[in-house]
Scaffold this motif. Structure first.
Motif, PDB file in Angstrom:
ATOM      1  N   LYS A   1       0.750  -1.113  -0.065  1.00 56.34           N
ATOM      2  CA  LYS A   1      -0.128  -0.070   0.027  1.00 56.34           C
ATOM      3  C   LYS A   1       0.926   1.231   0.111  1.00 56.34           C
ATOM      4  CE  LYS A   1      -4.268  -1.802   1.638  1.00 56.34           C
ATOM      5  NZ  LYS A   1      -5.206  -1.879   2.961  1.00 56.34           N
TER       6      LYS A   1
ATOM      7  N   ALA B   1      -9.514  15.809 -12.129  1.00 59.31           N
ATOM      8  CA  ALA B   1      -9.414  14.456 -12.542  1.00 59.31           C
ATOM      9  C   ALA B   1      -9.950  14.424 -13.774  1.00 59.31           C
ATOM     10  CB  ALA B   1     -10.377  13.557 -11.611  1.00 59.31           C
TER      11      ALA B   1
ATOM     12  N   VAL C   1      -5.555  15.861 -20.228  1.00 55.51           N
ATOM     13  CA  VAL C   1      -5.019  16.128 -21.468  1.00 55.51           C
ATOM     14  C   VAL C   1      -4.889  17.426 -21.799  1.00 55.51           C
ATOM     15  CG1 VAL C   1      -6.386  13.808 -22.440  1.00 55.51           C
ATOM     16  CG2 VAL C   1      -7.764  16.255 -22.336  1.00 55.51           C
TER      17      VAL C   1
END
Ligand SMILES: NC(=O)c1ccc[n+]([C@@H]2O[C@H](COP(=O)([O-])OP(=O)(O)OC[C@H]3O[C@@H](n4cnc5c(N)ncnc54)[C@H](O)[C@@H]3O)[C@@H](O)[C@H]2O)c1
Length: 229
Positions: A13, A148, A152
């Motif tokens: 983790k 989020a 691009v």
């Protein structure tokens, strides 16, 4: 956990355990904050890093530190093309002067759920009934408001050599099935117009199938003897 069990892969983790597990490349797909926290320590631990949360690199000071570290330790940071294409052409075009870069992102409102911009401006996405321009401005501001959703724009900006040159429009379009990216670039080379209609991922409506493919394509490229630029 299931995937690790099925494939016999190691599981941790803590991303900083990965170099000890003898990873050559770490693919970050955790978020802008995680990218900012881990990219430099991972490079220093002698691994290459694929950064999905490209928004982290819009910060010029951070980008400079990443560049200097990668150069010093002779490691690489890879930026996938995500939900866009033609970054190869744009990189070449940027050898001349670029006069305009505009990216218009059209998404179904639910794909934008949780974006800080919506909270700041008290926009209820469930109340959007028709195509609405939510944001228009520079890439750095777009990534702060939609961390989020507009990676691009930053990937295009890095291909251009200056994310500050990219203007972004985010449009919420109720009922839209795909994630649509419309890119326009003008400069000495001429003009590029591109429309991508990306299928949304079934598991994660915030992202596209193409983004996942682009991450895998980078990994494949890293080990490929023939590099298609
Ligand atoms: N470049 C692109 O085109 C592109 C496309 C899609 C997504 N992304 C970016 O990839 C990132 C992930 O997107 P997502 O939709 O899969 O997000 P997600 O929220 O569905 O998944 C993120 C995962 O990372 C884990 N995580 C978060 N912080 C962590 C940390 N500090 N250490 C370890 N694990 C951590 C979370 O527990 C979660 O499981 C986002 O930044 C997104 O913007 C980029």
């Amino acid at each position: 956990m299931e995937l690790a069990r099925a494939t016999g892969a190691s599981l941790t983790k803590d991303p900083l355990d990965l170099p000890e597990l003898r990873a050559n490349v770490v693919l970050e797909a955790a978020g802008v904050d995680a990218a900012k926290e881990y990219v430099i320590p991972l490079l220093e631990a002698d691994v290459d890093v694929v950064v999905m949360s490209v928004g982290a690199l819009v910060d010029a000071a951070f980008r400079r530190r990443v560049t200097e570290t990668a150069r010093r330790v002779r490691r690489r940071v890879y930026v996938p093309s995500g939900g866009i294409a033609a970054l190869d052409g744009i990189r070449a075009a940027a050898l001349g002067s670029i006069t305009q870069v505009t990216l218009t992102s059209r998404k179904a409102p639910e794909s934008l759920r949780g974006a800080p911009f919506l909270q700041e401006h008290q926009i209820d996405i469930d109340a959007i009934r028709r195509s609405t321009v939510l944001f228009e401005g520079p890439a750095a501001e777009a990534i702060r408001g939609f961390p989020a959703n507009v990676n691009v724009a930053v990937a295009v900006g890095l291909a251009v050599g200056d994310p500050g040159q990219v203007r972004v429009r985010v449009i919420a379009e109720p009922g839209l099935k795909e994630v649509v990216q419309e890119l326009e670039v003008r400069g000495d080379f001429g003009e590029l117009r591109l429309t991508m209609r990306n299928q949304r991922s079934r598991e994660n409506p915030r992202t596209s199938v193409m983004s996942a493919f682009s991450a895998l394509a980078v990994l494949r490229r890293i080990v490929s003897p023939i590099q298609i630029a």
